[in-house]
Design an enzyme around this catalytic site. Structure first.
Site, PDB file in Angstrom:
ATOM      1  N   LYS A 177       3.224   4.727   7.994  1.00  0.00           N
ATOM      2  CA  LYS A 177       3.601   3.734   6.977  1.00  0.00           C
ATOM      3  C   LYS A 177       4.446   4.406   5.900  1.00  0.00           C
ATOM      4  O   LYS A 177       5.462   3.879   5.459  1.00  0.00           O
ATOM      5  CB  LYS A 177       2.338   3.100   6.361  1.00  0.00           C
ATOM      6  CG  LYS A 177       1.672   2.102   7.294  1.00  0.00           C
ATOM      7  CD  LYS A 177       0.286   1.659   6.815  1.00  0.00           C
ATOM      8  CE  LYS A 177      -0.332   0.738   7.865  1.00  0.00           C
ATOM      9  NZ  LYS A 177      -1.739   0.401   7.609  1.00  0.00           N
TER      10      LYS A 177
ATOM     11  N   GLN B  19      -6.345   1.079   3.334  1.00  0.00           N
ATOM     12  CA  GLN B  19      -6.431   1.268   4.786  1.00  0.00           C
ATOM     13  C   GLN B  19      -7.864   1.021   5.276  1.00  0.00           C
ATOM     14  O   GLN B  19      -8.810   1.618   4.774  1.00  0.00           O
ATOM     15  CB  GLN B  19      -5.966   2.701   5.143  1.00  0.00           C
ATOM     16  CG  GLN B  19      -5.964   2.997   6.624  1.00  0.00           C
ATOM     17  CD  GLN B  19      -4.957   2.143   7.399  1.00  0.00           C
ATOM     18  OE1 GLN B  19      -3.816   1.965   6.985  1.00  0.00           O
ATOM     19  NE2 GLN B  19      -5.379   1.600   8.524  1.00  0.00           N
TER      20      GLN B  19
ATOM     21  N   ASP C 287      -1.182  -6.867   2.731  1.00  0.00           N
ATOM     22  CA  ASP C 287      -1.844  -7.109   4.018  1.00  0.00           C
ATOM     23  C   ASP C 287      -2.107  -8.598   4.243  1.00  0.00           C
ATOM     24  O   ASP C 287      -2.416  -9.015   5.359  1.00  0.00           O
ATOM     25  CB  ASP C 287      -3.193  -6.364   4.053  1.00  0.00           C
ATOM     26  CG  ASP C 287      -3.132  -5.105   4.896  1.00  0.00           C
ATOM     27  OD1 ASP C 287      -2.229  -5.003   5.743  1.00  0.00           O
ATOM     28  OD2 ASP C 287      -4.003  -4.236   4.701  1.00  0.00           O
TER      29      ASP C 287
END
Ligand code: NAD
Length: 281
Positions: free
Chosen positions: A52, A96, A119
């Site tokens: 990422k 995460q 997200d």
């Protein structure tokens, strides 16, 4: 059969985003920023986060990773999120997953400012997506959606069957295809006859986590098949779709690896840029 090249599609999207970041820099004299919180030392999470960060840098985003040991207290994480919520240089915050057991995942997700929730997991974004309003959209289903639209720009009236009803994949995927006027069926572990459902479909999205669950004779001719699954097996990484069999019938199919996976990270960058743009108005 069209082999849907996710790597190529992701590279094209990143190229487009790089140009967008450069234009935003000219216009606002600043660039969107993504901050990732990584807790613990799980190897897959570390690899995801590294990828990422690399992709974010490649398109010119400001990118930070804040690391904590897996013994970190929940309140430390909540306080850090609060700080990032109030930091103008941070456009997107990603924690995460998975988290250590002593940290309440939903509490953490709920703490993220919905306008920085790259997200798309915050209940406000989930609600906005299901109401058809503007929202951050979870990265994997967004990537699947963009791949489907490349093959078939007009989805109106198509019958879509989604296998799996997770908050991460199946449910947001259903909302995205409903918005496109598909007739959507969401199937899951208690569905009585999955093969019969799939045989009705113009589009099948498999997000299950069972190696090669979807067989060749489940798919009628001219169906678009998107394989979200990533399963470690003795013969390597395979998807939820029996690739060789299904490729004989499908109109288009994503490979695993090299299909949906690369699009997921590119969509995270897109979400970060979109959060930045919404914050500038
Ligand atoms: P999950 O475990 O949260 O959900 C799986 C879903 O499959 C559940 O809704 C369950 O009801 C359904 N299911 C289980 N057995 C079934 C069966 N026999 N028939 C029909 N449905 C069944 O999983 P998830 O987080 O949605 O992930 C699914 C897969 O996608 C996993 O392999 C995961 O590794 C992969 N994944 C890939 C990406 C990517 O970027 N490509 C991202 C996230 C997840």
């Amino acid at each position: 059969m069209i082999l849907i090249d996710g790597k190529k599609a992701a590279a094209e999207l990143r190229e487009k985003l790089k140009k967008e970041v450069s234009d935003l820099k000219t216009k606002y004299n600043k660039v969107p920023g993504l901050t990732v919180i990584l807790i613990g030392d799980l190897t897959p999470s570390q690899i995801y986060v590294r990828n990422k960060e690399k992709s974010a840098n490649e398109v010119g985003l400001k990118s930070d990773v804040i690391k904590y040991p897996d013994t970190v207290e929940e309140k430390t994480i909540l306080n850090k999120i609060n700080e990032l919520n109030n930091d103008e240089t941070v456009s997107g915050i990603l924690v995460q997953l998975p988290l250590p057991k002593h940290i309440d995942k939903q509490k953490v997700i709920n703490k993220i400012d919905p306008s920085k929730d790259v997200d798309g997991f915050h209940p406000m974004n989930v609600g906005n997506l299901s109401s058809g309003y503007e929202s951050s959209i979870p990265c994997t289903p967004l990537g699947c959606y963009l791949l489907i639209k490349k093959i078939e720009p007009n989805l109106s009236g198509k019958k879509a069957v989604i296998i799996g009803r997770s908050n991460l994949n199946g449910k947001p995927m259903a909302q995205l295809l409903l918005k496109e006027n598909c007739t959507v069926t969401v199937t899951h572990s208690k569905t009585k006859d999955l093969k019969a459902e799939c045989l009705e479909a113009d589009i099948v999205v498999a997000a299950v986590g069972i190696p090669e669950l979807v067989k060749g004779d489940w798919i009628k001719k001219n169906t678009i098949v998107i394989d979200v699954g990533i399963n470690k097996t003795d013969k390597g990484i395979v998807g939820d779709v029996a690739f060789d069999e299904v490729s004989k019938n499908a109109k288009a199919l994503t490979p695993v690896p090299g299909g949906v996976g690369p699009m997921t990270i590119a969509c995270l960058l897109k979400n970060t840029i979109d959060c930045f743009k919404r914050s500038q108005v």
